[in-house]
Design an enzyme around this catalytic site. Structure first.
Site, short mmCIF file in Angstrom:
data_model
loop_
_atom_site.label_atom_id
_atom_site.label_comp_id
_atom_site.label_asym_id
_atom_site.label_seq_id
_atom_site.Cartn_x
_atom_site.Cartn_y
_atom_site.Cartn_z
N ASP A 49 0.88 -1.34 0.05
CA ASP A 49 0.04 -0.01 0.07
C ASP A 49 0.92 1.17 0.05
OD1 ASP A 49 -3.11 -0.74 0.75
OD2 ASP A 49 -1.52 -2.23 1.71
N THR A 132 -6.72 -4.75 0.05
CA THR A 132 -5.63 -5.38 0.65
C THR A 132 -6.01 -6.57 1.25
OG1 THR A 132 -5.16 -2.97 1.23
CG2 THR A 132 -4.06 -4.63 2.45
N LYS A 256 -13.80 -6.37 -9.67
CA LYS A 256 -15.18 -6.38 -9.92
C LYS A 256 -15.87 -5.67 -11.35
CE LYS A 256 -16.67 -6.06 -5.81
NZ LYS A 256 -15.18 -5.90 -5.08
#
Length: 340
Positions: A49, A132, A256
């Site tokens: 991240d 994450t 998605k």
């Protein structure tokens, strides 16, 4: 290749997202427990991240120094333990792309991503590792970058390091990159292609479209992996109301949006679960990708996602994504279930 209005922005964004996604993949391949920690909101954050956000922030700062950035992470944890293993790993992995970036420079890059959003001017919004938990499970996650002008998303770049390039071909390469520009269509590129943006896009990119479907009962749908992020029970009821018999496919991140945009699935439902308000960076790039691929993205009331209200989608509730031809029917079924 018809993308042309934001050539410089697109080139910088694609290169930066590619660098960040490859770095995330390298971190995942040699991941250790000391490369993750838990934030104050109980969500996980990892070396990936921080490294991803720093790399993209540095690239944008150099190319567009007057542009602000809205990002998810801050440097607080690294500054609290500058000699700790997390900070050391971030410096190591950012250094693999930017050898000149020390911890001070990385923390500066992270903390310049605090833009508040709104309708004025233009700014970038970034989720350095969207999903994450999916990253930690070595499943689906994404690096998501979008450019917003006057509250409207005009450019989106989405990297999905674990998404096969061709779902119908098990031997296809793993890792996909998606680019969308308002009015310019939606495109899929190999994650590991080289060269500059225009040349490799023309040679190896392909335009993608949502599935050509007229009956919702023929659809398959995707939803969040975590039930805390979206009501699985309501999604199942909506599917039943639409006559859908295929089981849902659950995955993390804006991947998605990508599978709907390229016709691999037809519907994406992210249904209200409690008082949660969606974050801008969780939907900006993906929503443009689907829209430019011929789909429609709205909240559960049918309103367009409003990216001008700050760092969160304060004026929206939930998300419903489908090809334009069936979106109204999906939305109607959603309303019946949620209001029932």
């Amino acid at each position: 290749m018809t993308l042309s209005q934001l050539t410089a922005e697109r080139q910088v964004a694609v290169r930066a997202v590619r660098d960040a996604a490859r770095t995330c993949r390298a971190i995942r391949e040699a991941f250790r427990p000391d490369q993750a920690e838990t934030k104050s909101d109980s969500s996980p954050v990892t070396v990936a991240d921080y490294a991803s956000q720093a790399l993209i922030s540095l690239a944008l700062a150099e190319a567009f120094p007057d542009d602000s950035i809205m990002g998810e992470e801050t440097a607080a944890s690294l500054l609290d333990q500058p000699a700790g293993p997390l900070a050391a790993a971030v410096v190591e992995h950012v250094g693999g792309v930017r050898p000149d970036a020390d911890l001070e420079r990385i923390c500066w890059a992270l903390d310049r991503c605090g833009h508040a959003g709104g309708t004025e001017g233009r700014h970038w919004t970034l989720d350095p590792v969207d999903g994450t938990k999916g990253f930690l499970r070595n499943q689906q996650y994404a690096v998501a970058l979008a450019l917003i002008e006057a509250g409207q998303v005009v450019l989106g770049v989405l990297a999905c390091p674990n998404l096969p390039a061709d779902p119908a071909n098990p031997a296809s390469s793993i890792g996909s990159l998606f680019v969308a520009e308002r009015g310019g269509g939606a495109w899929q590129l190999p994650l590991d292609a080289g060269g500059d943006d225009d040349s490799f896009s023309a040679k190896s990119g392909r335009r993608i479209r949502v599935a050509d479907i007229s009956e919702p009962s023929q659809a398959s749908y995707v939803e969040s992996y975590e039930s805390a992020h979206s009501s699985h029970d309501h999604a199942s009821e909506i599917a039943e109301a639409l006559g859908i018999t295929r089981p849902s496919r659950r995955m993390d991140s804006q991947t998605k949006y990508a599978v709907v945009a390229r016709g691999e699935a037809e519907i994406y439902l992210r249904l209200p679960n409690g008082s949660w308000v969606e974050q801008v960076w969780d939907h900006a790039a993906g929503s443009l990708l689907v829209t430019e691929a011929g789909g429609r993205v709205s909240d559960v009331r049918g309103d367009a996602l409003d990216f001008s209200a700050g760092r969160r989608l304060e004026r929206n509730r939930g998300v419903v994504v489908a090809p334009a031809a069936i979106h109204a029917e999906v939305l109607a079924a959603t309303a019946r279930v949620l209001e029932g």
